[in-house]
Design a protein around this motif. Structure first.
Motif, PDB file in Angstrom:
ATOM      1  N   THR A  54      31.275  -4.242  44.156  1.00 31.65           N
ATOM      2  CA  THR A  54      30.423  -3.362  43.369  1.00 31.65           C
ATOM      3  C   THR A  54      30.078  -2.075  44.104  1.00 31.65           C
ATOM      4  O   THR A  54      30.086  -0.986  43.520  1.00 31.65           O
ATOM      5  CB  THR A  54      29.116  -4.089  42.974  1.00 31.65           C
ATOM      6  OG1 THR A  54      29.440  -5.310  42.317  1.00 31.65           O
ATOM      7  CG2 THR A  54      28.258  -3.224  42.054  1.00 31.65           C
ATOM      8  N   TYR A  55      29.787  -2.178  45.421  1.00 29.99           N
ATOM      9  CA  TYR A  55      29.240  -1.022  46.141  1.00 29.99           C
ATOM     10  C   TYR A  55      30.145  -0.477  47.243  1.00 29.99           C
ATOM     11  O   TYR A  55      29.837   0.569  47.818  1.00 29.99           O
ATOM     12  CB  TYR A  55      27.877  -1.382  46.743  1.00 29.99           C
ATOM     13  CG  TYR A  55      26.821  -1.620  45.689  1.00 29.99           C
ATOM     14  CD1 TYR A  55      26.164  -0.557  45.088  1.00 29.99           C
ATOM     15  CD2 TYR A  55      26.498  -2.916  45.285  1.00 29.99           C
ATOM     16  CE1 TYR A  55      25.202  -0.767  44.114  1.00 29.99           C
ATOM     17  CE2 TYR A  55      25.540  -3.141  44.312  1.00 29.99           C
ATOM     18  CZ  TYR A  55      24.892  -2.062  43.728  1.00 29.99           C
ATOM     19  OH  TYR A  55      23.939  -2.275  42.758  1.00 29.99           O
ATOM     20  N   GLY A  56      31.229  -1.165  47.570  1.00 31.05           N
ATOM     21  CA  GLY A  56      32.130  -0.665  48.605  1.00 31.05           C
ATOM     22  C   GLY A  56      31.705  -1.091  49.998  1.00 31.05           C
ATOM     23  O   GLY A  56      30.595  -1.599  50.221  1.00 31.05           O
ATOM     24  N   ARG A  57      32.605  -0.862  50.965  1.00 33.23           N
ATOM     25  CA  ARG A  57      32.412  -1.396  52.315  1.00 33.23           C
ATOM     26  C   ARG A  57      31.234  -0.751  53.057  1.00 33.23           C
ATOM     27  O   ARG A  57      30.418  -1.448  53.646  1.00 33.23           O
ATOM     28  CB  ARG A  57      33.690  -1.210  53.130  1.00 33.23           C
ATOM     29  CG  ARG A  57      33.535  -1.667  54.584  1.00 33.23           C
ATOM     30  CD  ARG A  57      34.828  -1.624  55.335  1.00 33.23           C
ATOM     31  NE  ARG A  57      34.609  -1.934  56.743  1.00 33.23           N
ATOM     32  CZ  ARG A  57      35.577  -2.085  57.644  1.00 33.23           C
ATOM     33  NH1 ARG A  57      36.843  -1.962  57.267  1.00 33.23           N
ATOM     34  NH2 ARG A  57      35.303  -2.373  58.897  1.00 33.23           N
ATOM     35  N   GLU A  58      31.129   0.599  53.018  1.00 29.14           N
ATOM     36  CA  GLU A  58      30.108   1.268  53.825  1.00 29.14           C
ATOM     37  C   GLU A  58      28.699   0.857  53.400  1.00 29.14           C
ATOM     38  O   GLU A  58      27.860   0.509  54.231  1.00 29.14           O
ATOM     39  CB  GLU A  58      30.271   2.781  53.740  1.00 29.14           C
ATOM     40  CG  GLU A  58      31.464   3.314  54.510  1.00 29.14           C
ATOM     41  CD  GLU A  58      31.516   4.830  54.518  1.00 29.14           C
ATOM     42  OE1 GLU A  58      30.650   5.458  53.861  1.00 29.14           O
ATOM     43  OE2 GLU A  58      32.400   5.384  55.163  1.00 29.14           O
ATOM     44  N   CYS A 116      23.842  -5.253  54.394  1.00 24.63           N
ATOM     45  CA  CYS A 116      23.860  -6.525  55.133  1.00 24.63           C
ATOM     46  C   CYS A 116      23.147  -6.378  56.471  1.00 24.63           C
ATOM     47  O   CYS A 116      22.462  -7.313  56.923  1.00 24.63           O
ATOM     48  CB  CYS A 116      25.301  -6.999  55.334  1.00 24.63           C
ATOM     49  SG  CYS A 116      26.086  -7.595  53.823  1.00 24.63           S
ATOM     50  N   THR A 117      23.291  -5.229  57.104  1.00 25.22           N
ATOM     51  CA  THR A 117      22.589  -4.988  58.357  1.00 25.22           C
ATOM     52  C   THR A 117      21.082  -5.029  58.141  1.00 25.22           C
ATOM     53  O   THR A 117      20.336  -5.622  58.919  1.00 25.22           O
ATOM     54  CB  THR A 117      22.996  -3.627  58.946  1.00 25.22           C
ATOM     55  OG1 THR A 117      24.390  -3.639  59.245  1.00 25.22           O
ATOM     56  CG2 THR A 117      22.220  -3.339  60.225  1.00 25.22           C
ATOM     57  N   MET A 146      22.263 -12.758  65.013  1.00 27.02           N
ATOM     58  CA  MET A 146      22.390 -11.440  64.415  1.00 27.02           C
ATOM     59  C   MET A 146      23.460 -10.625  65.130  1.00 27.02           C
ATOM     60  O   MET A 146      24.259  -9.939  64.495  1.00 27.02           O
ATOM     61  CB  MET A 146      21.066 -10.681  64.451  1.00 27.02           C
ATOM     62  CG  MET A 146      21.130  -9.387  63.636  1.00 27.02           C
ATOM     63  SD  MET A 146      19.613  -8.415  63.627  1.00 27.02           S
ATOM     64  CE  MET A 146      19.967  -7.242  64.921  1.00 27.02           C
ATOM     65  N   ALA A 147      23.488 -10.696  66.451  1.00 25.19           N
ATOM     66  CA  ALA A 147      24.479  -9.936  67.210  1.00 25.19           C
ATOM     67  C   ALA A 147      25.898 -10.337  66.813  1.00 25.19           C
ATOM     68  O   ALA A 147      26.774  -9.483  66.621  1.00 25.19           O
ATOM     69  CB  ALA A 147      24.263 -10.153  68.709  1.00 25.19           C
ATOM     70  N   GLN A 175      28.654  -7.930  64.818  1.00 23.61           N
ATOM     71  CA  GLN A 175      29.983  -7.678  65.363  1.00 23.61           C
ATOM     72  C   GLN A 175      31.040  -7.962  64.304  1.00 23.61           C
ATOM     73  O   GLN A 175      31.999  -7.205  64.134  1.00 23.61           O
ATOM     74  CB  GLN A 175      30.221  -8.561  66.597  1.00 23.61           C
ATOM     75  CG  GLN A 175      31.608  -8.444  67.212  1.00 23.61           C
ATOM     76  CD  GLN A 175      31.874  -7.057  67.778  1.00 23.61           C
ATOM     77  OE1 GLN A 175      30.972  -6.427  68.331  1.00 23.61           O
ATOM     78  NE2 GLN A 175      33.099  -6.569  67.639  1.00 23.61           N
ATOM     79  N   SER A 176      30.872  -9.037  63.554  1.00 23.75           N
ATOM     80  CA  SER A 176      31.816  -9.379  62.494  1.00 23.75           C
ATOM     81  C   SER A 176      31.788  -8.342  61.374  1.00 23.75           C
ATOM     82  O   SER A 176      32.835  -7.976  60.830  1.00 23.75           O
ATOM     83  CB  SER A 176      31.494 -10.759  61.928  1.00 23.75           C
ATOM     84  OG  SER A 176      31.597 -11.750  62.937  1.00 23.75           O
ATOM     85  N   LEU A 177      30.597  -7.842  61.036  1.00 20.71           N
ATOM     86  CA  LEU A 177      30.498  -6.815  59.994  1.00 20.71           C
ATOM     87  C   LEU A 177      31.231  -5.544  60.405  1.00 20.71           C
ATOM     88  O   LEU A 177      31.883  -4.896  59.591  1.00 20.71           O
ATOM     89  CB  LEU A 177      29.028  -6.490  59.711  1.00 20.71           C
ATOM     90  CG  LEU A 177      28.238  -7.508  58.887  1.00 20.71           C
ATOM     91  CD1 LEU A 177      26.792  -7.069  58.774  1.00 20.71           C
ATOM     92  CD2 LEU A 177      28.851  -7.686  57.506  1.00 20.71           C
TER      93      LEU A 177
END
Length: 465
Positions: A299-303, A309-310, A327-328, A332-334
């Motif tokens: 719906t909103y794209g990656r950026e 999510c952050t 969280m770290a 890193q995965s994001l």
């Protein structure tokens, strides 16, 4: 009391006996004890005033109050000062020893909580700085800074890329300001290189800034000129970066592991990000995490998805439902475009619909799988894991297991530690403490282990090798 208590039996060492509060204050300043046992009635200064004086000077031991039947008003004042341990005179070894052990447990919990708070703060500031450097909307982390703390930055001219990224980072980190800690990453933007520091107490001065400037001459291949330095408000970091470095589209992040190049992201308004975050939290109530996150990206794209999510991770960290190391790893995965770790972290949200019959099962599984979680306590489990009243959870847990929560947790920790210490190969005692959730208080781990087994962890390891 000095003579009737075998202090070592209760894992304690007597560091002073005083005849007045003034004498006690001097010993506390010199010895910095963990526990202070004080009478309420003393000449010149009473026990309540002693507690206030001690805390006003920055010391925070556990206090045990000695009081008589006719001193109830003093006892109420002590309660207002946060004192939880009382002994009614006259008292013997058993009562004093029991109070000492309870005070030690409370001290361990407080120190564990304080250490976790420091790690949360560091993790938030690192993520805040990285997102700000990337041009993303700043995170709402004003509450992360504690009283007496502040941000300070220093930026110098750089003729090009640093000769060695690790050397540059090491210079900024180790030859920096006394009492200040470099927040990762340091950065290179165009011909500028610098870092942001967290200081506690007095902010860095000119002499320290000059020393840092000289230490950078080697990695830069020449003496750098100062572009900017001074205190920063969280809300002004992005603006100050733009003032000094201009409208940049790329930057280099410097850490102890080397350097990495990044491009800036599209700026998005806070209102949009908060709106999408509310949408995501609502979606998580009706969809499993994988489906909700997939819908978010489509719906909103990656950026925008990454920034939202952050913010979700930061909110979870601030309210205590997420550990800093979790969280770290998720962040890193994001950065790599992977959402699977985040899906796993969000899965416990589905447990909010548990019935009273099965939430204890969830707690027991969590204890088995996440015994290294340093936040574990009845209060945290009740409020953050199963979202129920602490007293209700404690009673339900005792009915189900036949033991109090803390007794069950401590037994589990000791049994896990025994397996680790008996396993083939060498393992550091600090690592054992960390893997049973007591890494920030190895002394308490040692006392707990000996209380349950009769041996210190080192003795038990030697006996079973």
């Amino acid at each position: 009391m000095k003579e009737i208590v075998p202090w070592e039996t209760y894992h304690s060492q007597l560091c002073g006996v005083c005849s007045s509060a003034m004498e006690a204050l001097e010993i506390i300043r010199r010895e910095r004890p963990d526990i202070v046992v004080t009478d309420i009635r003393m000449p010149v200064m009473n026990g309540i005033d002693l507690i206030r004086h001690v805390r006003s000077e920055g010391f925070d031991p556990e206090f045990i109050i000695l009081s008589g039947y006719d001193e109830f008003e003093f006892a109420k004042s002590a309660m207002q000062e946060g004192v939880k341990h009382y002994l009614l005179k006259p008292c013997g070894e058993e009562e004093i020893g029991s109070a000492l052990l309870r005070a030690q447990e409370d001290l361990a919990v407080r120190r564990q909580s304080a250490a976790y708070s420091v790690r949360v703060e560091k993790s938030l500031l690192e993520q805040f700085l990285m997102l700000t450097l990337q041009g993303g909307e700043a995170l709402p982390i004003d509450s992360a800074l504690h009283a007496g703390e502040g941000l300070y930055w220093a930026v110098f001219s750089c003729p090009g890329r640093p000769v060695n990224a690790r050397s540059m980072f090491a210079a900024l980190q180790s030859a920096g300001f006394s009492g200040a800690e470099l927040i990762k990453p340091a950065f290179c933007i165009g011909n500028a290189v610098g870092g942001v520091y967290l200081y506690r107490g007095q902010q860095p001065g000119l002499a320290e800034l000059t020393l840092l400037q000289r230490s950078l001459a080697g990695p830069l291949g020449g003496f750098p000129s100062l572009l900017a330095a001074g205190p920063l408000d969280i809300s002004s970091v992005r603006r100050r970066l733009r003032d000094v470095c201009g409208e940049y589209t790329a930057f280099t992040a410097l850490t102890e592991e080397g350097s990495a190049d990044y491009r800036t992201v599209r700026s998005v308004s806070v209102e949009l990000l908060d709106g999408v975050l509310s949408w995501l939290e609502a979606a998580l109530l009706h969809h499993d995490p994988q489906e909700a996150l997939s819908l978010l990206q489509r719906t909103y794209g990656r950026e925008i998805s990454q920034q939202v999510c952050t913010r979700l991770l930061v909110r979870s960290l601030l309210n205590g439902t997420l550990a800093a190391r979790e969280m770290a790893a998720a962040l890193q995965s994001l950065d790599e475009g992977q959402y699977q770790p985040l899906e796993k972290l969000l899965a416990p949200r589905q447990q909010t619909e548990q019935t009273d019959e099965d939430f204890i099962d969830y707690i027991l599984r969590y204890l088995e799988e996440r015994l290294d979680d340093e936040r574990l306590s009845l209060k945290w489990v009740a409020s953050k894991l199963v979202f129920r009243n602490e007293d209700y959870v404690g009673k339900a847990f005792a009915r189900r297991t036949g033991r109090t929560f803390i007794s069950y947790l401590n037994t589990l920790r000791v049994e896990r530690a025994k397996k680790l210490l008996s396993a083939p190969g060498e393992i550091r005692l600090s690592e054992v403490a960390e893997r049973v959730g007591l890494g920030n208080n190895p002394r308490y781990f040692g006392r707990l282990f000996k209380k349950y087994t009769g041996y210190t962890p080192g003795e038990y390891r030697d006996l079973n090798k």
